[in-house]
Write a protein that holds these residues in place. Structure first.
Motif, PDB file in Angstrom:
ATOM      1  N   GLN A  74      66.604  43.544  27.431  1.00  0.00           N
ATOM      2  CA  GLN A  74      65.938  44.302  28.494  1.00  0.00           C
ATOM      3  C   GLN A  74      65.544  44.623  30.280  1.00  0.00           C
ATOM      4  OE1 GLN A  74      63.246  45.480  25.721  1.00  0.00           O
ATOM      5  NE2 GLN A  74      64.683  46.856  23.656  1.00  0.00           N
ATOM      6  N   CYS A  75      65.628  43.428  30.431  1.00  0.00           N
ATOM      7  CA  CYS A  75      64.714  43.045  31.590  1.00  0.00           C
ATOM      8  C   CYS A  75      65.661  42.226  32.398  1.00  0.00           C
ATOM      9  CB  CYS A  75      63.552  41.037  31.317  1.00  0.00           C
ATOM     10  SG  CYS A  75      62.409  41.623  32.612  1.00  0.00           S
ATOM     11  N   ASP A  76      66.221  44.267  32.874  1.00  0.00           N
ATOM     12  CA  ASP A  76      67.304  43.530  34.328  1.00  0.00           C
ATOM     13  C   ASP A  76      67.602  44.800  35.419  1.00  0.00           C
ATOM     14  OD1 ASP A  76      68.383  45.975  32.049  1.00  0.00           O
ATOM     15  OD2 ASP A  76      69.833  45.304  31.875  1.00  0.00           O
ATOM     16  N   ASN A  98      53.287  45.861  30.722  1.00  0.00           N
ATOM     17  CA  ASN A  98      54.221  46.764  30.159  1.00  0.00           C
ATOM     18  C   ASN A  98      55.270  46.368  29.723  1.00  0.00           C
ATOM     19  OD1 ASN A  98      52.148  48.737  30.291  1.00  0.00           O
ATOM     20  ND2 ASN A  98      52.320  48.520  32.097  1.00  0.00           N
ATOM     21  N   CYS A  99      55.519  45.383  30.333  1.00  0.00           N
ATOM     22  CA  CYS A  99      56.764  44.214  29.884  1.00  0.00           C
ATOM     23  C   CYS A  99      57.082  43.288  29.063  1.00  0.00           C
ATOM     24  CB  CYS A  99      58.062  44.544  31.352  1.00  0.00           C
ATOM     25  SG  CYS A  99      59.659  44.115  30.851  1.00  0.00           S
ATOM     26  N   ARG A 100      57.663  43.322  27.439  1.00  0.00           N
ATOM     27  CA  ARG A 100      57.338  42.149  27.092  1.00  0.00           C
ATOM     28  C   ARG A 100      58.286  41.248  27.637  1.00  0.00           C
ATOM     29  NH1 ARG A 100      55.461  41.874  21.859  1.00  0.00           N
ATOM     30  NH2 ARG A 100      56.428  40.087  20.724  1.00  0.00           N
ATOM     31  N   ASP A 101      59.835  41.735  28.319  1.00  0.00           N
ATOM     32  CA  ASP A 101      60.648  40.225  28.607  1.00  0.00           C
ATOM     33  C   ASP A 101      60.093  40.052  30.001  1.00  0.00           C
ATOM     34  OD1 ASP A 101      62.160  40.871  26.460  1.00  0.00           O
ATOM     35  OD2 ASP A 101      63.449  42.649  27.741  1.00  0.00           O
ATOM     36  N   CYS A 102      59.436  40.499  30.684  1.00  0.00           N
ATOM     37  CA  CYS A 102      58.297  39.721  31.914  1.00  0.00           C
ATOM     38  C   CYS A 102      57.551  38.926  31.740  1.00  0.00           C
ATOM     39  CB  CYS A 102      58.172  40.883  32.449  1.00  0.00           C
ATOM     40  SG  CYS A 102      59.845  41.490  33.867  1.00  0.00           S
ATOM     41  N   LEU A 103      56.813  39.838  30.242  1.00  0.00           N
ATOM     42  CA  LEU A 103      54.981  39.327  29.807  1.00  0.00           C
ATOM     43  C   LEU A 103      55.798  37.507  28.664  1.00  0.00           C
ATOM     44  CD1 LEU A 103      52.859  39.019  29.495  1.00  0.00           C
ATOM     45  CD2 LEU A 103      52.862  39.744  26.853  1.00  0.00           C
ATOM     46  N   GLU A 111      62.801  46.948  38.788  1.00  0.00           N
ATOM     47  CA  GLU A 111      61.301  46.224  38.655  1.00  0.00           C
ATOM     48  C   GLU A 111      61.121  44.846  37.991  1.00  0.00           C
ATOM     49  OE1 GLU A 111      57.609  48.503  37.883  1.00  0.00           O
ATOM     50  OE2 GLU A 111      59.431  50.760  37.770  1.00  0.00           O
ATOM     51  N   CYS A 112      62.151  44.965  36.632  1.00  0.00           N
ATOM     52  CA  CYS A 112      61.950  42.859  36.269  1.00  0.00           C
ATOM     53  C   CYS A 112      62.651  42.549  37.305  1.00  0.00           C
ATOM     54  CB  CYS A 112      62.690  43.523  34.662  1.00  0.00           C
ATOM     55  SG  CYS A 112      62.507  44.234  34.162  1.00  0.00           S
ATOM     56  N   THR A 113      63.702  43.185  37.888  1.00  0.00           N
ATOM     57  CA  THR A 113      63.985  41.771  39.038  1.00  0.00           C
ATOM     58  C   THR A 113      63.173  41.391  40.329  1.00  0.00           C
ATOM     59  OG1 THR A 113      66.264  42.655  38.931  1.00  0.00           O
ATOM     60  CG2 THR A 113      66.022  41.036  40.544  1.00  0.00           C
ATOM     61  N   ALA A 140      50.355  44.659  36.601  1.00  0.00           N
ATOM     62  CA  ALA A 140      50.582  45.681  35.832  1.00  0.00           C
ATOM     63  C   ALA A 140      52.047  45.688  35.288  1.00  0.00           C
ATOM     64  CB  ALA A 140      50.898  47.343  36.976  1.00  0.00           C
ATOM     65  N   HIS A 141      52.955  45.336  35.372  1.00  0.00           N
ATOM     66  CA  HIS A 141      54.569  44.993  35.369  1.00  0.00           C
ATOM     67  C   HIS A 141      53.996  43.988  33.915  1.00  0.00           C
ATOM     68  CE1 HIS A 141      58.656  45.430  35.175  1.00  0.00           C
ATOM     69  NE2 HIS A 141      58.832  44.309  34.533  1.00  0.00           N
ATOM     70  N   ILE A 142      53.952  43.168  33.662  1.00  0.00           N
ATOM     71  CA  ILE A 142      54.236  42.509  32.601  1.00  0.00           C
ATOM     72  C   ILE A 142      53.204  42.979  31.541  1.00  0.00           C
ATOM     73  CG2 ILE A 142      54.588  40.009  34.319  1.00  0.00           C
ATOM     74  CD1 ILE A 142      51.990  38.683  33.440  1.00  0.00           C
TER      75      ILE A 142
HETATM   76 ZN   LIG Z   1      60.737  43.164  33.338  1.00  0.00          ZN
END
Ligand SMILES: [Zn+2]
Length: 88
Positions: A3-5, A38-43, A8-10, A34-36
């Motif tokens: 889902q991390c595409d 809220n974003c499991r993949d980036c975390l 913002e993820c990039t 803030a992004h990580i």
């Molecule tokens: Zn992300």
């Protein structure tokens, strides 16, 4: 599929190493944080990178060569001693 595409993820992933090394200005840091949050993949990516970095720095410090300055000083001293022994 990851889902991390999103854009913002990039951006977050591109700055992850700088973020971990604390080489980002505060504004970018807060953005990534803030992004990580809220974003499991980036975390997950973040946690893996932190882990790898910790492992790398540990193995590096275990096998770290003496500082260059010390090695240079040592070789100068060794050459100097050999020279004096030959002179005597
Ligand atoms: Zn992300």
């Amino acid at each position: 599929m990851s889902q991390c595409d999103g854009p913002e993820c990039t951006e977050a992933l591109q700055k992850l190493y700088l973020f971990i090394d604390h080489e980002l200005e505060d504004a970018s840091c807060e953005q990534i944080q803030a992004h990580i949050d809220n974003c499991r993949d980036c975390l997950t990516e973040y946690e893996i990178d932190v882990l790898v970095k910790a492992l790398l720095s540990r193995s590096c410090s275990e096998t770290a060569p003496p500082p260059l300055r010390e090695r240079v000083l040592l070789s100068i001293r060794t050459v100097h001693v050999e020279f004096r022994e030959q002179a005597d």
